[in-house]
Design a protein around this motif. Structure first.
Motif: not given
Length: 280
Positions: A253-280
């Protein structure tokens, strides 16, 4: 699954020809905590989720009779792919990340349920030794899932279909449940709040964790036990969110932590990563 069913399903793991293998009362206490946390329990050594195994002695001085070793078993597709690969191959590496991250999460939140856990041992076991206090008081099993409140499903919240699909696929590899809506147990997908005018979060999901309805109901109640249940819920949510940030990323999964100063932390999911460990 309710606690009574869990006790029946774990019976096979508690006995052997020589008698009890793990303390049955301790096994009941641990199983109850795992179900309250919203996690799947793999019974009889089968299925994804937490498996309760007899602790193995590290050396002659290690008296671990009756103690429990906790193991996380990933989903069957990842487990099968990892078993067929060499040590450094993608699926094998992902399987190790999933197992170690989830076992670390167990060690983080189980003390909030009055269960002592020993992690980071030289033999690699995540071991339950004993209980150190009462468990959070909760009511009866909430039973079957209720209907989703209006506007609470990912598609109602503007989450991209490709993001929802990627989260479900990677969670299945890890052996984690995904909630159907914001109030159900499992990984939840909520819309991301932009941190500034240039932050385009259209279709992006903020991932969080909901424990069981029974624990949440107890935490939101007005009984004297509500504060203890609320602490347990927070411990579960924090530990699980930290874990599946690594777990789902390892599963593709294409993920990124976002830590804005005035908001709660976000763990953002953008979609499938380019190289997954198992091909679907």
């Amino acid at each position: 699954m309710n606690t009574a069913a869990a006790r029946q399903d774990t019976a096979a793991e508690r006995t052997s020809r020589g008698g009890p293998r793990i303390d049955p009362l301790l096994a009941d206490r641990v199983t109850e905590a795992l179900l309250l946390a919203g996690l799947p329990v793999g019974y009889g050594g089968h299925g994804p989720g937490v498996q309760l195994r007899p602790a193995r002695p590290f050396d002659d001085s290690d008296d671990c009779a009756g103690l429990i070793a906790l193991h996380w078993e990933p989903g069957p597709r990842l487990a099968a792919a990892a078993a067929m690969e060499e040590f450094q191959q993608p699926a094998a590496a992902a399987g190790r990340v999933v197992t170690s991250s989830m076992q670390n999460a167990l060690a983080e939140f189980l003390p909030a349920f009055g269960i002592e856990v020993e992690a980071g041992r030289l033999d690699g076991e995540t071991r339950v030794g004993r209980t150190s206090g009462p468990a959070p008081a909760t009511g009866q099993d909430a039973g079957r899932d209720t209907a989703a409140p209006a506007g609470s499903r990912p598609q109602d919240l503007g989450i991209g279909a490709h993001v929802v699909d990627a989260v479900r696929r990677t969670a299945a590899l890890a052996g984690l449940p995904v909630a159907d809506h914001l109030h159900a147990p499992g990984i939840t997908l909520a819309p991301c709040r932009p941190v500034d005018d240039g932050d385009d979060t259209t279709g992006v999901a903020d991932l969080r964790w909901n424990p069981s309805r029974r624990l949440s109901a107890a935490a939101d109640g007005d009984t004297p036990a509500a504060e203890r249940a609320a602490r347990a819920r927070t411990a579960v949510q924090d530990a699980m969110r930290h874990a599946f940030g690594a777990v789902l990323g390892a599963c593709g999964l294409d993920l990124q932590w976002c830590r804005p100063s005035a908001l709660p932390y976000q763990l953002r999911a953008y979609g499938a990563a380019e190289q997954p460990p198992v091909r679907h």
